[in-house]
Design a protein around this motif. Structure first.
Motif, PDB file in Angstrom:
ATOM      1  N   VAL A  48       1.707   4.432   3.637  1.00 18.76           N
ATOM      2  CA  VAL A  48       0.634   5.383   3.995  1.00 18.76           C
ATOM      3  C   VAL A  48       1.280   6.289   5.049  1.00 18.76           C
ATOM      4  O   VAL A  48       1.297   5.737   6.174  1.00 18.76           O
ATOM      5  N   THR A  49       1.935   7.437   4.540  1.00 17.32           N
ATOM      6  CA  THR A  49       3.012   8.022   5.773  1.00 17.32           C
ATOM      7  C   THR A  49       1.918   9.405   5.824  1.00 17.32           C
ATOM      8  O   THR A  49       1.896  10.054   4.809  1.00 17.32           O
ATOM      9  N   CYS A  50       1.430   9.803   7.006  1.00 13.10           N
ATOM     10  CA  CYS A  50       1.011  10.888   7.369  1.00 13.10           C
ATOM     11  C   CYS A  50       2.194  11.741   8.064  1.00 13.10           C
ATOM     12  O   CYS A  50       3.231  11.232   8.285  1.00 13.10           O
ATOM     13  N   HIS A 109      -8.991  11.918  -1.213  1.00 14.90           N
ATOM     14  CA  HIS A 109      -9.080  10.684  -1.841  1.00 14.90           C
ATOM     15  C   HIS A 109      -8.977   9.660  -0.564  1.00 14.90           C
ATOM     16  O   HIS A 109      -8.472   9.940   0.573  1.00 14.90           O
ATOM     17  N   PHE A 110      -9.455   8.314  -0.819  1.00 12.12           N
ATOM     18  CA  PHE A 110      -9.619   7.558   0.613  1.00 12.12           C
ATOM     19  C   PHE A 110      -8.292   7.105   1.117  1.00 12.12           C
ATOM     20  O   PHE A 110      -8.459   6.865   2.360  1.00 12.12           O
ATOM     21  N   ASP A 111      -7.202   7.260   0.655  1.00 15.07           N
ATOM     22  CA  ASP A 111      -5.928   6.958   1.124  1.00 15.07           C
ATOM     23  C   ASP A 111      -5.342   7.966   1.922  1.00 15.07           C
ATOM     24  O   ASP A 111      -4.281   8.147   2.535  1.00 15.07           O
ATOM     25  N   ALA A 152     -14.559   6.961  -7.863  1.00 16.78           N
ATOM     26  CA  ALA A 152     -13.853   5.734  -7.079  1.00 16.78           C
ATOM     27  C   ALA A 152     -12.960   6.217  -5.987  1.00 16.78           C
ATOM     28  O   ALA A 152     -12.743   5.436  -4.895  1.00 16.78           O
ATOM     29  N   SER A 153     -12.484   7.361  -6.283  1.00 16.71           N
ATOM     30  CA  SER A 153     -11.492   7.979  -5.207  1.00 16.71           C
ATOM     31  C   SER A 153     -12.068   8.661  -4.079  1.00 16.71           C
ATOM     32  O   SER A 153     -11.155   8.787  -2.962  1.00 16.71           O
ATOM     33  N   TYR A 154     -13.342   9.038  -4.007  1.00 21.20           N
ATOM     34  CA  TYR A 154     -13.993   9.708  -2.904  1.00 21.20           C
ATOM     35  C   TYR A 154     -14.792   8.542  -2.511  1.00 21.20           C
ATOM     36  O   TYR A 154     -15.671   8.128  -2.943  1.00 21.20           O
TER      37      TYR A 154
END
Length: 280
Positions: A48-50, A109-111, A152-154
């Protein structure tokens, strides 16, 4: 690293796992498992790279990762390991939550938007108290009216509280956020997914979001099963990779567990490959 007059810093929010088949769509497992080995539940490791961008005296954060509003059930389902957390990663660069001026979400999306907000007792509040948040208007509207295919993604806790606090700046198509930092609508994963283009002194970096989540997704037909419009993804990838190769863009990958960024090249057969850039 320096990008012209700007500074850009990949910042981590740990790792998690998703189903390998879903991550590669119609690509057979015998092909994708060569680069992305799966665990006993068929899940592959993802980063998980921001991205932190310092430009014109502002701290701009692109995507906010998974966040910390997860119960034990979902932590186990997605093998969430937030080591380090996004706030810890920002702190390594001398930046606190209060120092972020602007958050840009590629999509909700959640990620990618999980760290937009945090829990304070019974309330969910903005995680970056002085920041405005930017998203495509259509993406927000799709998120708040998610259907059986997309819900499911939100997770509403990641974006509805920001609307209640009047923190959203809604965009309608490609837009320059500050001089040299712009969003580009990259259709396919969602109808209003956006990537972020950073330009300074003749140099260009392009934060891909979920258009091309990992280096293993560089081949044009390697498209996620999660993409709502895979044929749009195909055409968007074709256009972006052509320009990135011809114009020497630095590509930044959000989910590759080993390679964060690099320059895309073509081999003699016209296939794309990456020349990685080491992140110091």
């Amino acid at each position: 690293m320096k990008l012209g007059a700007f500074d850009i810093y990949p910042v981590a929010d740990g790792r998690f796992r998703l189903d390998g088949g879903a991550m590669f769509g119609v690509v057979p497992k015998v092909l994708w498992e060569q680069c992305c080995p799966a665990d006993e539940q068929n899940r592959i490791q993802l980063s998980v790279t921001c991205l932190l961008v310092r430009a014109h005296g502002k701290n701009i954060l692109v995507d906010t990762g998974l966040g910390d509003k997860w119960d034990a059930k979902y932590r186990e389902r997605f093998a969430i390991d937030r080591t380090p957390t996004l706030l810890e990663s920002l702190k390594e660069h001398g930046v606190a939550a209060e120092d972020i001026h602007l958050v840009i979400n590629t999509h909700l999306h959640f990620d990618h938007a999980g760290g937009n907000t945090l829990r304070q007792g019974p309330q969910v509040v903005p995680a970056f108290p002085k920041a405005s948040y930017s998203i495509q208007r259509g993406e927000y509207e799709d998120a708040v009216s998610a259907n059986e295919r997309t819900k499911a993604s939100y997770r509403e806790e990641n974006f509805v509280p920001l609307a209640q606090e009047h923190r959203w700046e809604f965009l309608n198509g490609d837009a320059e956020i500050v001089p040299g930092v712009s969003v580009v609508v990259t259709h396919g994963h969602t109808p209003h997914h956006q990537s972020v283009k950073i330009e300074s002194e003749g140099q260009v970096a392009f934060f891909l979001g979920d258009l091309i989540p990992t280096v293993s997704h560089l081949p044009l037909p390697y498209i996620m099963g999660y993409d709502l419009y895979p044929l749009q993804t195909l055409e968007t990838k074709r256009k972006v990779l052509r320009r990135a190769c011809d114009e020497n863009w630095l590509l930044i990958f959000e989910h590759d567990p080993a390679i964060t960024m690099g320059y895309v090249r073509r081999d003699r057969e016209g296939k794309y490959f990456l020349e990685p850039v080491r992140v110091s």
